[in-house]
Design an enzyme around this catalytic site. Structure first.
Site, PDB file in Angstrom:
ATOM      1  N   GLU A  71      34.132 -30.668 -33.614  1.00 47.87           N
ATOM      2  CA  GLU A  71      33.247 -31.024 -34.737  1.00 47.87           C
ATOM      3  C   GLU A  71      31.825 -30.555 -34.474  1.00 47.87           C
ATOM      4  O   GLU A  71      31.327 -30.673 -33.350  1.00 47.87           O
ATOM      5  CB  GLU A  71      33.281 -32.545 -34.921  1.00 47.87           C
ATOM      6  CG  GLU A  71      33.145 -32.986 -36.355  1.00 47.87           C
ATOM      7  CD  GLU A  71      34.357 -32.595 -37.196  1.00 47.87           C
ATOM      8  OE1 GLU A  71      34.229 -31.658 -37.995  1.00 47.87           O
ATOM      9  OE2 GLU A  71      35.414 -33.231 -37.051  1.00 47.87           O
ATOM     10  N   HIS A  72      31.184 -30.038 -35.516  1.00 42.87           N
ATOM     11  CA  HIS A  72      29.825 -29.493 -35.429  1.00 42.87           C
ATOM     12  C   HIS A  72      29.767 -28.343 -34.416  1.00 42.87           C
ATOM     13  O   HIS A  72      28.744 -28.140 -33.752  1.00 42.87           O
ATOM     14  CB  HIS A  72      28.802 -30.588 -35.081  1.00 42.87           C
ATOM     15  CG  HIS A  72      28.543 -31.521 -36.235  1.00 42.87           C
ATOM     16  ND1 HIS A  72      27.655 -31.221 -37.246  1.00 42.87           N
ATOM     17  CD2 HIS A  72      29.091 -32.714 -36.560  1.00 42.87           C
ATOM     18  CE1 HIS A  72      27.647 -32.220 -38.126  1.00 42.87           C
ATOM     19  NE2 HIS A  72      28.516 -33.135 -37.744  1.00 42.87           N
TER      20      HIS A  72
ATOM     21  N   ASP B 276      35.594 -25.048 -43.080  1.00 37.23           N
ATOM     22  CA  ASP B 276      36.298 -25.567 -44.258  1.00 37.23           C
ATOM     23  C   ASP B 276      36.799 -24.437 -45.151  1.00 37.23           C
ATOM     24  O   ASP B 276      37.928 -24.471 -45.665  1.00 37.23           O
ATOM     25  CB  ASP B 276      35.365 -26.470 -45.077  1.00 37.23           C
ATOM     26  CG  ASP B 276      34.887 -27.671 -44.287  1.00 37.23           C
ATOM     27  OD1 ASP B 276      35.363 -27.860 -43.154  1.00 37.23           O
ATOM     28  OD2 ASP B 276      34.036 -28.413 -44.807  1.00 37.23           O
TER      29      ASP B 276
ATOM     30  N   SER C  88      35.974 -30.281 -64.883  1.00 30.89           N
ATOM     31  CA  SER C  88      36.803 -30.807 -63.799  1.00 30.89           C
ATOM     32  C   SER C  88      37.355 -32.157 -64.206  1.00 30.89           C
ATOM     33  O   SER C  88      36.649 -32.954 -64.842  1.00 30.89           O
ATOM     34  CB  SER C  88      35.959 -30.960 -62.534  1.00 30.89           C
ATOM     35  OG  SER C  88      36.646 -31.756 -61.582  1.00 30.89           O
TER      36      SER C  88
ATOM     37  N   GLY D  86      34.934 -36.319 -46.488  1.00 29.63           N
ATOM     38  CA  GLY D  86      34.981 -35.562 -45.234  1.00 29.63           C
ATOM     39  C   GLY D  86      36.257 -34.751 -45.095  1.00 29.63           C
ATOM     40  O   GLY D  86      36.596 -34.291 -43.996  1.00 29.63           O
TER      41      GLY D  86
ATOM     42  N   TYR E 280      22.715 -33.185 -41.885  1.00 28.27           N
ATOM     43  CA  TYR E 280      23.530 -32.080 -41.377  1.00 28.27           C
ATOM     44  C   TYR E 280      22.627 -30.895 -41.034  1.00 28.27           C
ATOM     45  O   TYR E 280      22.728 -30.286 -39.971  1.00 28.27           O
ATOM     46  CB  TYR E 280      24.561 -31.705 -42.445  1.00 28.27           C
ATOM     47  CG  TYR E 280      25.652 -30.780 -41.995  1.00 28.27           C
ATOM     48  CD1 TYR E 280      26.903 -31.273 -41.625  1.00 28.27           C
ATOM     49  CD2 TYR E 280      25.450 -29.408 -41.944  1.00 28.27           C
ATOM     50  CE1 TYR E 280      27.911 -30.425 -41.232  1.00 28.27           C
ATOM     51  CE2 TYR E 280      26.462 -28.543 -41.549  1.00 28.27           C
ATOM     52  CZ  TYR E 280      27.688 -29.061 -41.196  1.00 28.27           C
ATOM     53  OH  TYR E 280      28.688 -28.213 -40.806  1.00 28.27           O
TER      54      TYR E 280
ATOM     55  N   SER F 291      34.730 -29.988 -51.146  1.00 28.58           N
ATOM     56  CA  SER F 291      33.763 -28.987 -51.628  1.00 28.58           C
ATOM     57  C   SER F 291      34.271 -27.573 -51.382  1.00 28.58           C
ATOM     58  O   SER F 291      34.245 -26.733 -52.287  1.00 28.58           O
ATOM     59  CB  SER F 291      32.396 -29.203 -50.965  1.00 28.58           C
ATOM     60  OG  SER F 291      32.484 -29.117 -49.564  1.00 28.58           O
TER      61      SER F 291
ATOM     62  N   SER G  11      36.845 -32.075 -47.039  1.00 29.72           N
ATOM     63  CA  SER G  11      36.540 -30.722 -47.496  1.00 29.72           C
ATOM     64  C   SER G  11      36.913 -30.458 -48.951  1.00 29.72           C
ATOM     65  O   SER G  11      37.402 -29.379 -49.300  1.00 29.72           O
ATOM     66  CB  SER G  11      37.240 -29.712 -46.571  1.00 29.72           C
ATOM     67  OG  SER G  11      36.937 -28.412 -46.922  1.00 29.72           O
TER      68      SER G  11
ATOM     69  N   ASP H 107      31.337 -25.182 -35.423  1.00 28.60           N
ATOM     70  CA  ASP H 107      31.498 -23.896 -36.130  1.00 28.60           C
ATOM     71  C   ASP H 107      30.179 -23.147 -36.257  1.00 28.60           C
ATOM     72  O   ASP H 107      30.114 -21.947 -36.003  1.00 28.60           O
ATOM     73  CB  ASP H 107      32.223 -24.058 -37.488  1.00 28.60           C
ATOM     74  CG  ASP H 107      31.559 -25.023 -38.466  1.00 28.60           C
ATOM     75  OD1 ASP H 107      30.614 -25.742 -38.076  1.00 28.60           O
ATOM     76  OD2 ASP H 107      31.999 -25.055 -39.645  1.00 28.60           O
TER      77      ASP H 107
HETATM   78  P1  ADP Z   1      33.679 -33.224 -48.880  1.00 30.29           P
HETATM   79  O1  ADP Z   1      33.699 -31.730 -48.882  1.00 30.29           O
HETATM   80  O2  ADP Z   1      33.841 -33.798 -47.531  1.00 30.29           O
HETATM   81  O3  ADP Z   1      34.624 -33.844 -49.856  1.00 30.29           O
HETATM   82  P2  ADP Z   1      30.985 -32.767 -49.789  1.00 30.29           P
HETATM   83  O4  ADP Z   1      29.812 -33.678 -49.904  1.00 30.29           O
HETATM   84  O5  ADP Z   1      30.870 -31.571 -48.934  1.00 30.29           O
HETATM   85  O6  ADP Z   1      32.222 -33.686 -49.338  1.00 30.29           O
HETATM   86  O7  ADP Z   1      31.404 -32.271 -51.225  1.00 30.29           O
HETATM   87  C1  ADP Z   1      31.604 -33.173 -52.285  1.00 30.29           C
HETATM   88  C2  ADP Z   1      31.065 -32.549 -53.547  1.00 30.29           C
HETATM   89  O8  ADP Z   1      31.895 -31.442 -53.954  1.00 30.29           O
HETATM   90  C3  ADP Z   1      31.093 -33.490 -54.743  1.00 30.29           C
HETATM   91  O9  ADP Z   1      29.924 -34.277 -54.787  1.00 30.29           O
HETATM   92  C4  ADP Z   1      31.157 -32.524 -55.911  1.00 30.29           C
HETATM   93  O10 ADP Z   1      29.882 -31.987 -56.182  1.00 30.29           O
HETATM   94  C5  ADP Z   1      31.999 -31.380 -55.351  1.00 30.29           C
HETATM   95  N1  ADP Z   1      33.440 -31.485 -55.693  1.00 30.29           N
HETATM   96  C6  ADP Z   1      34.466 -31.457 -54.824  1.00 30.29           C
HETATM   97  N2  ADP Z   1      35.654 -31.503 -55.459  1.00 30.29           N
HETATM   98  C7  ADP Z   1      35.386 -31.551 -56.782  1.00 30.29           C
HETATM   99  C8  ADP Z   1      36.203 -31.595 -57.962  1.00 30.29           C
HETATM  100  N3  ADP Z   1      37.528 -31.609 -57.903  1.00 30.29           N
HETATM  101  N4  ADP Z   1      35.556 -31.636 -59.173  1.00 30.29           N
HETATM  102  C9  ADP Z   1      34.203 -31.619 -59.245  1.00 30.29           C
HETATM  103  N5  ADP Z   1      33.409 -31.564 -58.156  1.00 30.29           N
HETATM  104  C10 ADP Z   1      33.968 -31.541 -56.942  1.00 30.29           C
HETATM  105 MG    MG Z   2      32.313 -30.477 -47.929  1.00 30.92          MG
END
Ligand code: ADP
Ligand code: MG
Length: 369
Positions: free
Chosen positions: A43-44, A175, A77, A128, A225, A132, A130, A46
């Site tokens: 972790e941390h 990720d 979404s 957490g 981060y 995003s 992934s 990459d």
């Molecule tokens: P993680 O990647 O751990 O889930 P992050 O904080 O990196 O957390 O990313 C979360 C963000 O990604 C959300 O706040 C949103 O902006 C975006 N996101 C992720 N999945 C979706 C989705 N299916 N629809 C809309 N936004 C999403």
């Molecule tokens: Mg993320």
């Protein structure tokens, strides 16, 4: 124990297609899929040219797309209210991760038309795991399916740029590598010094990996981060090396500086990844579990990215049969993982639920890898 269901690809693509049609009046012509992940260990590391071992989940994000006659992006979404519409170069919020990929591919020199897109996902958001990168990677896969093949390394660069430069989260690439390249259930040993990706067989007998979403808030782009990343770069500079990958524990014995605990985490974590891969290969599961727990302690004490909810999840799992447990992902909330005998999964999950309930914390959620 209630588990978050990954659902089927057909079901999620259908949900996204229905949304695209009802919200935007558009019929999809291509689709993409990308997995969420847990990081088994590393972790941390990459962004420090180090080692990590993520495992792709069956939980995934799906994007359906259709081209437009102009250069705009519209995005909807199932997990976000409203419609984003605009120039992808200026997308903000969740759309930065989605439309940002169109921007990044154009920056890479590709002639990408305007796009209507809809997203459906079974990856818990902000846990957490992934979500995003799964979002950016699903969009990248769908766009590539639409415009013709794009080199995977270009897609990787574009998805990292979307998250770094458009969403403003300076994550390191683990990720996105999983989202674009790993199949569900596959673990990949990633070496960010030489760029290598080595599949690792992950099939612990009689054991299961329980993912505990603490539901504690976590926001990677809120500065913590980025601060850790900048401090690691400062540590490398103070030590006179290009990155913390070029440092070993002996170098740190005579080092001084406020960054020393951070550097110690990164250096020892790289070693733990190597030892973990070895333990997995030889079936030494108690050793693998112990390395997971040491990783957690290092992230908690040296790297200072854990939180009470993560610590209680880890400690409770260990008290209820886990061979090892650790936070996974960037930290400050998000998820923990516990390597448990299959027949003690329910007991451990119930104990975590009870521990959270006693503290009046939000109810955690669970899924299996
Ligand atoms: P993680 O990647 O751990 O889930 P992050 O904080 O990196 O957390 O990313 C979360 C963000 O990604 C959300 O706040 C949103 O902006 C975006 N996101 C992720 N999945 C979706 C989705 N299916 N629809 C809309 N936004 C999403
Ligand atoms: Mg993320």
């Amino acid at each position: 124990m209630h588990l978050i269901d990954p659902g089927s690809a057909g079901e999620h693509v259908q949900r996204a297609a229905t949304l695209l049609q009802s919200a935007l009046g558009t019929v999809p012509v291509a689709a993409g899929r990308a997995s969420g992940r847990v990081n088994l260990i590393g972790e941390h590391t990459d962004y420090n040219r180090g080692l990590c071992l993520p495992l792709a989940l069956r939980h995934a994000t799906y994007a359906v797309v259709a081209p437009r006659g102009d250069h705009l992006v519209r995005a909807v979404s199932t997990l976000a209210p409203g419609t984003y519409a605009g120039d992808p170069a200026t997308a903000t919020g969740w759309a930065a991760y989605a439309a940002g990929v169109v921007w990044a591919l154009r920056e890479e020199g590709f002639d990408i038309p305007g796009i209507d897109m809809a997203i459906a996902s079974s990856v818990p958001v902000g846990a957490g795991l992934s979500s995003s990168a799964a979002l950016s990677c699903a969009v990248a896969m769908a766009v590539a399916a639409l415009v013709g093949p794009i080199d995977p390394d270009v897609l990787l660069r574009a998805t990292i740029r979307a998250e770094n430069e458009r969403a403003g989260a300076p994550t390191g690439g683990m990720d996105q590598t999983v989202g674009l390249l790993a199949t569900p259930g596959e673990a990949l040993l990633l070496d960010f010094a030489d760029g290598s990706r080595t599949p690792v067989t992950w099939a612990p007998p009689e054991l299961a990996l329980l993912v505990i979403d603490t539901c504690a808030s976590h926001e990677l782009s809120d500065g913590q981060y980025a601060a850790r990343r900048a401090d690691c770069e400062a540590a490398a500079k103070a030590l006179g090396v290009g990155s913390l990958r070029d440092v070993d524990e002996i170098d740190l014995q005579s080092a001084h500086g406020p960054w020393l605990p951070l550097a110690r985490h990164v250096v020892t974590e790289n070693t733990r990844v190597e030892e973990f891969v070895q333990a997995v290969a030889t079936g030494e599961w108690a050793e693998a579990g112990a390395l997971m727990t040491s990783s957690h302690e290092s992230l908690r004490d040296d790297f200072a990215v854990s939180c009470e909810q993560l610590d209680v999840a880890v400690e409770t799992a260990l008290e209820h049969g886990a061979l090892g447990a650790r936070m996974t992902g960037g930290g400050f909330g998000g998820s923990a993982i516990a390597l448990l005998p299959r027949d003690r999964l329910g007991e451990a999950a119930d104990a975590v639920l009870a521990a959270y309930d006693r503290r009046h914390w939000r109810k955690p959620r669970f899924l299996l890898t």
